[in-house]
Structure formats: C-alpha cells, structure tokens
Design an enzyme around this catalytic site. Structure first.
Site, PDB file in Angstrom:
ATOM      1  N   ASP A  13       0.946  -1.281  -0.168  1.00  0.00           N
ATOM      2  CA  ASP A  13      -0.164  -0.036  -0.213  1.00  0.00           C
ATOM      3  C   ASP A  13       0.754   0.942  -0.112  1.00  0.00           C
ATOM      4  O   ASP A  13       0.827   2.419  -0.528  1.00  0.00           O
ATOM      5  CB  ASP A  13      -0.651   0.176   0.828  1.00  0.00           C
ATOM      6  CG  ASP A  13      -0.488  -0.414   2.588  1.00  0.00           C
ATOM      7  OD1 ASP A  13       0.765  -0.431   2.569  1.00  0.00           O
ATOM      8  OD2 ASP A  13      -0.865   0.339   3.895  1.00  0.00           O
ATOM      9  N   SER A  55       3.834   2.033  -1.392  1.00  0.00           N
ATOM     10  CA  SER A  55       4.757   1.485  -2.548  1.00  0.00           C
ATOM     11  C   SER A  55       3.692   2.576  -3.499  1.00  0.00           C
ATOM     12  O   SER A  55       3.765   3.634  -4.346  1.00  0.00           O
ATOM     13  CB  SER A  55       5.495   0.408  -2.960  1.00  0.00           C
ATOM     14  OG  SER A  55       6.598   0.413  -2.367  1.00  0.00           O
ATOM     15  N   THR A  73       2.426  -8.108  -0.711  1.00  0.00           N
ATOM     16  CA  THR A  73       2.940  -8.047   1.255  1.00  0.00           C
ATOM     17  C   THR A  73       2.200  -9.078   2.182  1.00  0.00           C
ATOM     18  O   THR A  73       0.903 -10.048   1.834  1.00  0.00           O
ATOM     19  CB  THR A  73       2.506  -6.547   1.474  1.00  0.00           C
ATOM     20  OG1 THR A  73       2.266  -6.526   3.247  1.00  0.00           O
ATOM     21  CG2 THR A  73       0.488  -6.411   1.514  1.00  0.00           C
ATOM     22  N   ASP A 109       1.628  -8.658   4.581  1.00  0.00           N
ATOM     23  CA  ASP A 109       0.490  -8.398   5.618  1.00  0.00           C
ATOM     24  C   ASP A 109      -0.862  -8.345   5.097  1.00  0.00           C
ATOM     25  O   ASP A 109      -2.182  -8.591   6.240  1.00  0.00           O
ATOM     26  CB  ASP A 109       0.916  -7.010   6.657  1.00  0.00           C
ATOM     27  CG  ASP A 109       1.859  -6.209   6.312  1.00  0.00           C
ATOM     28  OD1 ASP A 109       2.973  -7.444   6.879  1.00  0.00           O
ATOM     29  OD2 ASP A 109       2.415  -4.786   6.457  1.00  0.00           O
ATOM     30  N   ARG A 141       4.148 -25.878  29.192  1.00  0.00           N
ATOM     31  CA  ARG A 141       4.288 -24.004  28.692  1.00  0.00           C
ATOM     32  C   ARG A 141       3.481 -23.855  27.961  1.00  0.00           C
ATOM     33  O   ARG A 141       2.655 -24.691  27.147  1.00  0.00           O
ATOM     34  CB  ARG A 141       5.927 -24.170  28.111  1.00  0.00           C
ATOM     35  CG  ARG A 141       6.766 -24.694  29.092  1.00  0.00           C
ATOM     36  CD  ARG A 141       8.198 -24.656  27.757  1.00  0.00           C
ATOM     37  NE  ARG A 141       9.190 -25.330  28.816  1.00  0.00           N
ATOM     38  CZ  ARG A 141       9.989 -25.412  28.238  1.00  0.00           C
ATOM     39  NH1 ARG A 141      10.607 -25.441  27.092  1.00  0.00           N
ATOM     40  NH2 ARG A 141      11.363 -25.729  29.215  1.00  0.00           N
ATOM     41  N   ARG A 189       7.573 -19.742  26.914  1.00  0.00           N
ATOM     42  CA  ARG A 189       8.765 -19.527  26.251  1.00  0.00           C
ATOM     43  C   ARG A 189       8.497 -18.862  24.891  1.00  0.00           C
ATOM     44  O   ARG A 189       6.655 -18.297  24.754  1.00  0.00           O
ATOM     45  CB  ARG A 189       8.938 -20.925  25.350  1.00  0.00           C
ATOM     46  CG  ARG A 189       9.767 -21.016  26.585  1.00  0.00           C
ATOM     47  CD  ARG A 189      11.432 -20.755  27.103  1.00  0.00           C
ATOM     48  NE  ARG A 189      12.057 -21.694  27.911  1.00  0.00           N
ATOM     49  CZ  ARG A 189      11.932 -21.507  28.740  1.00  0.00           C
ATOM     50  NH1 ARG A 189      10.969 -21.091  29.952  1.00  0.00           N
ATOM     51  NH2 ARG A 189      12.749 -23.103  30.101  1.00  0.00           N
ATOM     52  N   GLN A 194       8.928 -14.939   7.940  1.00  0.00           N
ATOM     53  CA  GLN A 194       7.563 -15.134   7.377  1.00  0.00           C
ATOM     54  C   GLN A 194       8.216 -13.849   5.910  1.00  0.00           C
ATOM     55  O   GLN A 194       6.931 -14.830   5.348  1.00  0.00           O
ATOM     56  CB  GLN A 194       6.949 -13.831   8.242  1.00  0.00           C
ATOM     57  CG  GLN A 194       6.064 -14.957   9.715  1.00  0.00           C
ATOM     58  CD  GLN A 194       6.410 -13.871  10.727  1.00  0.00           C
ATOM     59  OE1 GLN A 194       4.666 -13.896  10.038  1.00  0.00           O
ATOM     60  NE2 GLN A 194       7.460 -13.249  10.905  1.00  0.00           N
TER      61      GLN A 194
END
Ligand code: F6P
Length: 363
Positions: A120, A122, A143, A145, A180, A280, A288
């Site tokens: 977005d 760019s 992207t 995202d 955990r 942890r 990614q």
C-alpha cells in the site's frame, strides 16, 4: 486491440520483500516479451534505480525464464522500503523532494509504461509519481500483511501465513511435552491477518490482533480454564502490533525511528506471572518474508503478472490487479491508495475463532 505505442515497459519491486515477487517478475516478462514482443527493463531497488545516475536497471529477457525463478524467494530486482522520493532523506539530515529526478529517469529509459509490484505504501508513492509525470502505471499488490484494500489476497501473504502455521505445528509438541505456554509473535504491521489465519489453522488458544485491543484478564482466564479441563499447555499467537486496551503497541527504537516488536515477551512474562505457567516466546520475524513461495502465491503472482501486462496492452492504466473470490480483476489505483484492509471484526474468521472458543483478548 493492443496499444501499438507500447514497446518498452519498466518493471520494479518496491517495499519489503516477500515470497512470490520473482514469480510475478517471471509472469510479466513471459507475457510481455513472448506474447506482445515488448522489451522489459527491470529497475533495480524500486525508485532508487531511476534516481541513480547512471540509471540502475537491467533488461529482462526470456533468459530469466530458463532458471528457477518461479521458486526463488526475494526479488532479483532488489527493493527498498526506505527513501520516499517526495521526502527523501539527504546525507546532511535534511529531506528533499526528488520526485522530478525519478520521472526524468523514467523518461531517460524511454519507457512507455511501468508495472510496479508493491504494497500500500509503495503503490501510494508510485501513483503520486505517475500522476505528476503522466506515467501509465499498473500496480500488482504484494505484502505479507495482506492489508492492501480491494483484493482478497496480496502476493506473499499465503507463504507467510503457512510459515506461521508451521511454527505453531512445531511449537505445539514442546508446549505439550513441557506443560508450557508458547507465545508466537508474528508480523503484519497494523493488520492482524497473519495472526488470525495462522492462529485458527494452527490451533491457537489465544489470538491477539491490533484490531482488537486486549486485556490480560481474559487471557489468564482462558489458560486457567484449560488447566481446569486437564490441559497444562497453551498456544498464544500475537501480532507484532497487538496492544492492550489501556496502552500502546510495543516498539523498539531503531535508526532514529521505531519499529514494532517485543509484545510477545511482554505477554509471556505477564502470563507466567499471573498463571504460574512456564512460558517461552518465539518471534518469527523475517522468516515469514523469505523462502520459497507457496503454490497459492505462485498462482497469484502468475495471474497478476499476466493480467497486468494485458491491462497495459489495452491502455487501461492507473489500475491495480486484484483477486476477487475466484479470479483476477482490476480496480482503480486511486481507490486503493490511502486506505487499508484490516481484519473484519464481524467477518467469518473472527466469528469462527470465537465459536471455537479461542480467546481474542477482549472477553
Ligand atoms: O510490511 C511487511 C513487514 O514485514 C511488516 O509485517 C513488518 O512490520 C515490517 O515489514 C518489517 O520491516 P523491515 O523489514 O524494514 O524490518
């Protein structure tokens, strides 16, 4: 009827890299050179290549189609997510508008149009340059995202989301074996698509996204409730920009600015303190972004590349290619810039997560 004026086009990748950029480059070169007989100039490092003197570019010929480019992560053209040409950082610390030099670079290269693969930010900059310089522009959304509006998917998202799911698949056995709470921090900037999708697919108990500010109490209650049911472990996925209702997102100071990161550690400490569980953190980071594109990203990149070239041939510029439900479409770039695509709070995925009993941090 193809636009007879077009003989040479420019191609660039801009913004953060992601998997599938090379697959899109391959599709553009293949269709432009083999079907239309055009020349394709690959501009290096986004607008930097047009700013450089001499210009920094290479001609992309069908020889790029012979190698392994379809599977290759990153971008053979290089890219940058710095150096907005309208407010370009100069060595003396001042900012200068260098947009005119980029448009001049475009003309020096003798281009008849430009195809830009970007997110977005760019695409907004390039659209402004195109308006200023009368440049026929087609955008291809990419992207991890997945926050570019008016497209269901952007190149790179599926690979990033798959990587986050794989991380959860690998963290679950350790969570279960050691009793955990494993916290996974994923990227996504201000949008929670990676966290929400990966959290559902990876069986997370808690998913925290920027669109839903969280409280620590429901998260603690969820983990205690699991314990009551006989489960001593839990998986928590948080977006890097997840924030508490009464606070702001965690940011790190870098290069005179700030960057998201660190919320996973904050949460892990709080969870451990409030529940007594061992916890942890794994921060997935740029894992990614790189790597081999998923088959879905290869399909998207190939389809987008071909459609972008066809639009250029038809003279339909000022458009962005997009994925809508089951196929490729195109939308006006002016309808895309300045907007974002956040997680739909009333949408299918949020409803599904809640129905599955996943805690989203608000209740
Ligand atoms: O926009 C893609 C993205 O990977 C975001 O998810 C992340 O916040 C940012 O870029 C990281 O940028 P950089 O590579 O500059 O650290």
């Amino acid at each position: 009827m193809p636009d007879q004026k077009i003989k040479t086009i420019g191609l660039m990748t801009s913004g953060g890299d992601c998997a599938g950029l090379n697959a899109a480059i391959r599709a553009v070169v293949s269709h432009a050179c083999q079907h239309y007989g055009w020349r394709v100039m690959g501009i290096h490092d986004a607008t930097q290549g047009l700013l450089a003197r001499p210009l920094d570019y290479e001609e992309l010929t069908t020889s790029v189609l012979t190698g392994n480019i379809l599977r290759l992560g990153g971008t053979i053209l290089g890219t940058t997510n710095r150096g907005n040409p309208f407010s370009y950082p100069m060595p003396d610390g001042s900012k200068r508008d260098r947009s005119g030099e980029i448009i001049e670079g475009y003309r020096m290269l003798g281009l008849d149009g430009l195809i830009a693969i970007g997110g977005d930010g760019s695409l907004a900059i390039l659209q402004r340059l195109a308006d200023q310089g009368g440049i026929p522009l087609i955008g291809i959304p990419k992207t991890i995202d997945n926050d570019v509006p008016l497209t269901d998917y952007s190149i790179g998202f599926t690979t990033a989301f798959n990587t986050a799911v794989e991380a959860l698949d690998r963290l679950q056995p350790t969570a279960a074996s050691h009793d955990r709470v494993m916290v996974l921090e994923v990227m996504g900037r201000d949008a929670g698509h990676i966290a929400l999708n990966a959290g559902i697919a990876g069986g997370a108990d808690v998913i925290l996204i920027p669109e839903i500010p969280y409280r620590i109490e429901p998260i603690v209650q969820k983990i205690l409730a699991l314990r009551e049911q006989g489960r001593q472990h839990a998986l928590v996925v948080c977006s890097e920009a997840a924030r508490p209702v009464d606070g702001s997102a965690v940011r790190q100071k870098v290069d005179g600015g700030t960057r998201y990161g660190g919320v996973g550690h904050v949460l892990s400490e709080q969870i451990s303190k409030e529940t007594g569980s061992e916890s942890r953190v794994t921060v997935l980071g740029h894992v990614q972004r790189g790597g081999t594109p998923s088959p879905r990203d290869r399909i998207l990149a190939s389809t987008f590349g071909v459609h972008a070239v066809d639009l250029m041939a038809q003279g339909k510029t000022g458009r962005m290619v997009a994925w809508d439900k089951r196929g490729v479409v195109d939308v006006a770039l002016s309808d895309v810039v300045g907007k974002t695509h956040s997680v739909d709070l009333g949408g299918t995925l949020v409803k599904t997560a809640r129905a599955l009993g996943i805690c989203l941090g608000d209740e």
